[in-house]
Design an enzyme around this catalytic site. Structure first.
Site, PDB file in Angstrom:
ATOM      1  N   GLY A 135     -30.591  12.521 -37.736  1.00 36.51           N
ATOM      2  CA  GLY A 135     -30.273  11.300 -38.479  1.00 36.51           C
ATOM      3  C   GLY A 135     -30.715   9.996 -37.832  1.00 36.51           C
TER       4      GLY A 135
ATOM      5  N   ASP B 108     -26.790   7.824 -36.184  1.00 34.32           N
ATOM      6  CA  ASP B 108     -27.013   7.144 -37.456  1.00 34.32           C
ATOM      7  C   ASP B 108     -25.735   6.522 -38.005  1.00 34.32           C
ATOM      8  OD1 ASP B 108     -25.875   9.640 -37.976  1.00 34.32           O
ATOM      9  OD2 ASP B 108     -27.302  10.225 -39.524  1.00 34.32           O
TER      10      ASP B 108
ATOM     11  N   ASP C 257     -18.670   8.338 -39.024  1.00 32.51           N
ATOM     12  CA  ASP C 257     -17.915   8.646 -40.241  1.00 32.51           C
ATOM     13  C   ASP C 257     -16.535   9.149 -39.822  1.00 32.51           C
ATOM     14  OD1 ASP C 257     -17.148   9.298 -42.823  1.00 32.51           O
ATOM     15  OD2 ASP C 257     -18.440  11.037 -43.005  1.00 32.51           O
TER      16      ASP C 257
ATOM     17  N   LYS D 133     -18.572   3.563 -40.976  1.00 33.22           N
ATOM     18  CA  LYS D 133     -17.740   3.545 -42.189  1.00 33.22           C
ATOM     19  C   LYS D 133     -16.366   3.008 -41.833  1.00 33.22           C
ATOM     20  CE  LYS D 133     -19.981   7.215 -44.779  1.00 33.22           C
ATOM     21  NZ  LYS D 133     -19.873   8.537 -45.413  1.00 33.22           N
TER      22      LYS D 133
ATOM     23  N   PHE E 218     -21.065   7.635 -49.716  1.00 33.10           N
ATOM     24  CA  PHE E 218     -22.133   8.465 -49.161  1.00 33.10           C
ATOM     25  C   PHE E 218     -23.474   7.756 -49.293  1.00 33.10           C
ATOM     26  CE2 PHE E 218     -25.017  11.913 -48.444  1.00 33.10           C
ATOM     27  CZ  PHE E 218     -24.406  12.549 -47.381  1.00 33.10           C
ATOM     28  N   VAL E 219     -24.087   7.470 -48.143  1.00 32.15           N
ATOM     29  CA  VAL E 219     -25.336   6.703 -48.140  1.00 32.15           C
ATOM     30  C   VAL E 219     -26.493   7.562 -47.645  1.00 32.15           C
ATOM     31  CG1 VAL E 219     -24.196   4.470 -47.847  1.00 32.15           C
ATOM     32  CG2 VAL E 219     -24.832   5.795 -45.828  1.00 32.15           C
TER      33      VAL E 219
ATOM     34  N   ASP F 275     -29.637  11.614 -44.503  1.00 30.13           N
ATOM     35  CA  ASP F 275     -30.040  12.563 -45.529  1.00 30.13           C
ATOM     36  C   ASP F 275     -28.892  12.987 -46.429  1.00 30.13           C
ATOM     37  OD1 ASP F 275     -28.708  14.170 -43.450  1.00 30.13           O
ATOM     38  OD2 ASP F 275     -29.336  15.878 -44.665  1.00 30.13           O
TER      39      ASP F 275
ATOM     40  N   ARG G 209     -34.436  11.104 -46.107  1.00 29.18           N
ATOM     41  CA  ARG G 209     -34.517  10.507 -44.764  1.00 29.18           C
ATOM     42  C   ARG G 209     -35.621   9.466 -44.691  1.00 29.18           C
ATOM     43  NH1 ARG G 209     -31.158  13.337 -41.242  1.00 29.18           N
ATOM     44  NH2 ARG G 209     -31.038  15.589 -41.489  1.00 29.18           N
TER      45      ARG G 209
END
Ligand code: IMP
Ligand code: MG
Length: 198
Positions: A46, A102, A105, A133, A154-155, A161, A167
């Site tokens: 990521g 990346d 979460d 987040k 969800f990004v 991805d 990606r």
């Protein structure tokens, strides 16, 4: 509009916005580690675009290593399991470590990586994420450097991805609800696995 962009509900950060923020992040990190032995450990896959763009903005003689872990398995919700894919960990003893990832979460992945690296006697371990987040974490972990705070959505794009797609999208956007095969749900039980293929 490209087919990938059509799958987005909306764009959160376009490429110029991301790169402007990376200029600022790179300045902060450079000032913090000037004159110190810095090793950056990037968490693949990521962080690969974030890593490439950020590190080229940091004019320090740093060392780079990559770690490959998996915690999502192509779904939009974490399973709570973190698998280290390589046998040997990077050499971190006696060095200042900056983990690059990346997104923060649930915190399960970064907490597992941080705890694992701390057993190898580094001088310090800090965390830099492109996205954080704003939500409660399942593990006690916070980022020291953050590109952007986002809501609990969800990004995809800029390295992130959904089932290994998107990606290479140059921007970061929220994936359309109808493109998510499974609803984004919080995970419950936590187990940290090692070198295990599931
Ligand atoms: P964690 O829940 O903090 O352990 O995050 C684990 C990994 O899930 C991250 O490193 C990402 O690869 C992935 N992830 C979490 N949220 C998102 C998202 O919104 N989009 C894409 N990947 C995500
Ligand atoms: Mg992923």
């Amino acid at each position: 509009m490209t087919p990938m962009q059509e799958d987005l509900d909306r764009v959160l950060f376009d490429e110029p916005t991301i790169l402007r923020r990376l200029d600022e992040l790179a300045r902060d990190i450079t000032a913090e580690y000037e004159g110190r032995e810095l090793t950056v450990i990037a968490v693949l896959n990521g962080s690969f675009i974030f890593m490439a763009d950020l590190l080229r903005r940091i004019p320090l003689p740093l060392k780079l290593d990559c770690l490959s872990v998996a915690s999502y398995y192509g779904e939009a919700a974490t399973t709570g399991e973190v698998v280290f894919k390589q046998i040997a960990l990077p050499d971190v003893a006696g060095r200042h470590i900056l983990i690059l990832d990346d997104i923060l979460d649930s915190g399960v992945t970064l907490a597992a990586i941080r705890d694992k690296l701390k057993t190898e006697r580094p001088l310090s371990v800090k965390i830099c994420v492109l996205l954080r987040k704003l939500k409660p974490r399942l593990r006690p972990v916070e980022a020291d450097h953050v590109g952007f705070n986002i809501g609990d959505e969800f990004v995809v794009g800029y390295g992130l991805d959904y089932m290994e797609r998107y990606r290479n999208l140059p921007c970061i956007g929220v994936l359309r609800e109808d493109k998510l095969a499974q609803a984004h749900r919080p995970c419950s039980g936590l187990t940290i696995g090692e070198g295990k293929v599931i």
